[in-house]
Motif scaffolding. Structure first.
Motif, PDB file in Angstrom:
ATOM      1  N   SER A  42       6.579  -6.782 -12.642  1.00  0.00           N
ATOM      2  CA  SER A  42       6.712  -8.149 -13.165  1.00  0.00           C
ATOM      3  C   SER A  42       8.121  -8.535 -13.597  1.00  0.00           C
ATOM      4  N   GLY A  43       9.022  -7.578 -13.713  1.00  0.00           N
ATOM      5  CA  GLY A  43      10.320  -7.930 -14.297  1.00  0.00           C
ATOM      6  C   GLY A  43      11.543  -7.499 -13.529  1.00  0.00           C
ATOM      7  N   CYS A  44      11.372  -7.211 -12.227  1.00  0.00           N
ATOM      8  CA  CYS A  44      12.514  -6.673 -11.472  1.00  0.00           C
ATOM      9  C   CYS A  44      12.885  -7.498 -10.248  1.00  0.00           C
ATOM     10  N   GLY A  45      12.259  -8.660 -10.099  1.00  0.00           N
ATOM     11  CA  GLY A  45      12.634  -9.525  -8.991  1.00  0.00           C
ATOM     12  C   GLY A  45      12.029  -9.152  -7.658  1.00  0.00           C
ATOM     13  N   VAL A  46      10.967  -8.330  -7.659  1.00  0.00           N
ATOM     14  CA  VAL A  46      10.276  -7.997  -6.410  1.00  0.00           C
ATOM     15  C   VAL A  46       8.796  -8.304  -6.570  1.00  0.00           C
ATOM     16  N   LYS A  47       8.148  -8.698  -5.468  1.00  0.00           N
ATOM     17  CA  LYS A  47       6.719  -9.021  -5.484  1.00  0.00           C
ATOM     18  C   LYS A  47       5.940  -7.766  -5.133  1.00  0.00           C
ATOM     19  N   VAL A  48       5.168  -7.276  -6.082  1.00  0.00           N
ATOM     20  CA  VAL A  48       4.396  -6.049  -5.897  1.00  0.00           C
ATOM     21  C   VAL A  48       2.911  -6.380  -5.923  1.00  0.00           C
ATOM     22  N   ALA A  49       2.188  -5.960  -4.873  1.00  0.00           N
ATOM     23  CA  ALA A  49       0.764  -6.253  -4.777  1.00  0.00           C
ATOM     24  C   ALA A  49      -0.076  -5.259  -5.560  1.00  0.00           C
ATOM     25  N   TYR A  50       0.374  -4.008  -5.615  1.00  0.00           N
ATOM     26  CA  TYR A  50      -0.426  -2.965  -6.255  1.00  0.00           C
ATOM     27  C   TYR A  50       0.493  -1.874  -6.764  1.00  0.00           C
ATOM     28  N   GLY A  51       0.157  -1.343  -7.933  1.00  0.00           N
ATOM     29  CA  GLY A  51       0.906  -0.225  -8.498  1.00  0.00           C
ATOM     30  C   GLY A  51      -0.044   0.913  -8.824  1.00  0.00           C
ATOM     31  N   TYR A  52       0.471   2.124  -8.743  1.00  0.00           N
ATOM     32  CA  TYR A  52      -0.334   3.313  -9.036  1.00  0.00           C
ATOM     33  C   TYR A  52       0.559   4.330  -9.718  1.00  0.00           C
ATOM     34  N   THR A  53       0.031   4.961 -10.758  1.00  0.00           N
ATOM     35  CA  THR A  53       0.823   5.972 -11.450  1.00  0.00           C
ATOM     36  C   THR A  53      -0.033   7.175 -11.798  1.00  0.00           C
ATOM     37  N   GLN A  54       0.555   8.343 -11.623  1.00  0.00           N
ATOM     38  CA  GLN A  54      -0.069   9.600 -12.025  1.00  0.00           C
ATOM     39  C   GLN A  54       1.053  10.574 -12.346  1.00  0.00           C
ATOM     40  N   SER A  55       0.822  11.387 -13.355  1.00  0.00           N
ATOM     41  CA  SER A  55       1.831  12.354 -13.790  1.00  0.00           C
ATOM     42  C   SER A  55       3.158  11.627 -14.040  1.00  0.00           C
ATOM     43  N   ASP A  56       4.227  12.045 -13.339  1.00  0.00           N
ATOM     44  CA  ASP A  56       5.531  11.408 -13.534  1.00  0.00           C
ATOM     45  C   ASP A  56       5.917  10.549 -12.336  1.00  0.00           C
ATOM     46  N   GLU A  57       4.913  10.049 -11.594  1.00  0.00           N
ATOM     47  CA  GLU A  57       5.179   9.275 -10.385  1.00  0.00           C
ATOM     48  C   GLU A  57       4.603   7.869 -10.482  1.00  0.00           C
ATOM     49  N   ILE A  58       5.312   6.924  -9.864  1.00  0.00           N
ATOM     50  CA  ILE A  58       4.849   5.551  -9.732  1.00  0.00           C
ATOM     51  C   ILE A  58       4.963   5.160  -8.262  1.00  0.00           C
ATOM     52  N   SER A  59       3.896   4.582  -7.710  1.00  0.00           N
ATOM     53  CA  SER A  59       3.922   4.059  -6.343  1.00  0.00           C
ATOM     54  C   SER A  59       3.671   2.562  -6.392  1.00  0.00           C
ATOM     55  N   LEU A  60       4.440   1.815  -5.610  1.00  0.00           N
ATOM     56  CA  LEU A  60       4.328   0.364  -5.578  1.00  0.00           C
ATOM     57  C   LEU A  60       4.120  -0.097  -4.143  1.00  0.00           C
ATOM     58  N   LEU A  61       3.199  -1.029  -3.943  1.00  0.00           N
ATOM     59  CA  LEU A  61       2.976  -1.612  -2.627  1.00  0.00           C
ATOM     60  C   LEU A  61       3.574  -3.009  -2.596  1.00  0.00           C
ATOM     61  N   PHE A  62       4.559  -3.212  -1.702  1.00  0.00           N
ATOM     62  CA  PHE A  62       5.152  -4.532  -1.512  1.00  0.00           C
ATOM     63  C   PHE A  62       4.338  -5.296  -0.472  1.00  0.00           C
ATOM     64  N   GLY A  63       4.236  -6.610  -0.651  1.00  0.00           N
ATOM     65  CA  GLY A  63       3.593  -7.446   0.348  1.00  0.00           C
ATOM     66  C   GLY A  63       4.513  -7.698   1.521  1.00  0.00           C
ATOM     67  N   PRO A  64       3.966  -8.177   2.651  1.00  0.00           N
ATOM     68  CA  PRO A  64       4.776  -8.418   3.847  1.00  0.00           C
ATOM     69  C   PRO A  64       5.797  -9.528   3.658  1.00  0.00           C
ATOM     70  N   ASN A  65       5.567 -10.421   2.701  1.00  0.00           N
ATOM     71  CA  ASN A  65       6.483 -11.537   2.465  1.00  0.00           C
ATOM     72  C   ASN A  65       7.505 -11.234   1.376  1.00  0.00           C
TER      73      ASN A  65
END
Length: 205
Positions: free
Chosen positions: A10-33
């Motif tokens: 929400s605060g970095c200037g990118v559109k992220v559709a989905y986020g996932y975190t476990q342990s010390d990792e974060i995964s972000l899914l960007f949309g095609p647009n």
């Protein structure tokens, strides 16, 4: 980790559709647009790793550093497979970590605890925990399989400043899901979420 992931969404200037975190990792899914920073990979890598490091350090009160990589996945099924893989990795790591710290509490040092777990089957690890009064299946889902973050619409009551009329405004917020579905149900959840957000072709960071 959830608050850091929410900041990235929400605060970095990118559109992220989905986020996932476990342990010390974060995964972000960007949309095609998503076209933030001109979709320049080097720029996205530096911004996301820097923002995650800064936000987590502020929340933790100590220095923390994240690295970053981007996987360009050309199909919905590969995106689903990616997040399924991360959830399975979370499950495996959680089981190992609980077993490791049970052995450490019994007096084993780092090397002894690590060696004792080498080659143990999943069922043997579950038995090890059960002997210590821990049923791994009863632990919170987020500990075993990580947590998801996604956008949801909600209604916020308000008042028209001109007429004084009571109105309801539709807003968006990030939902923290601490009990994600598992296995095939998680695949279905991901496909539905991707379809709703239009992220049918995206990038994972």
């Amino acid at each position: 980790m959830l608050r850091t992931a929410e900041h990235l969404m929400s605060g970095c200037g990118v559109k992220v559709a989905y986020g996932y975190t476990q342990s010390d990792e974060i995964s972000l899914l960007f949309g095609p647009n998503e076209d933030g920073f001109g979709r320049k990979l080097r720029k996205l890598l530096s911004i996301l790793s820097g923002e995650a490091s800064a936000q987590f350090s502020l929340l933790l009160g100590a220095t923390a550093v994240f690295d970053c990589r981007i996987s360009q996945l050309p199909s919905v099924e590969l995106v689903v497979d990616y997040f399924r893989w991360r959830a399975e990795d979370a499950h495996r790591n959680a089981l190992n970590a609980h077993c490791y710290w049970r052995l450490r509490r019994q007096g084993r040092d780092v090397g002894q605890a690590t060696e004792a777990l080498r080659g143990l089957s999943r069922s043997a690890k579950n038995d090890l925990l059960f002997q210590g009064g821990i049923n791994f299946n009863d632990l919170p889902s987020w500990q075993k399989r990580g947590s998801g973050l996604y956008w949801e619409d909600f209604e916020r009551p308000g008042e028209n400043p001109v007429t004084g009329e009571r109105v309801v405004a539709l807003r968006r917020r990030i939902c923290h899901d601490l009990a994600l579905p598992v296995k095939d149900a998680y695949s279905m959840f991901l496909r539905d979420m991707i379809e709703k957000t239009g992220a049918s072709r995206g990038q994972v960071a």
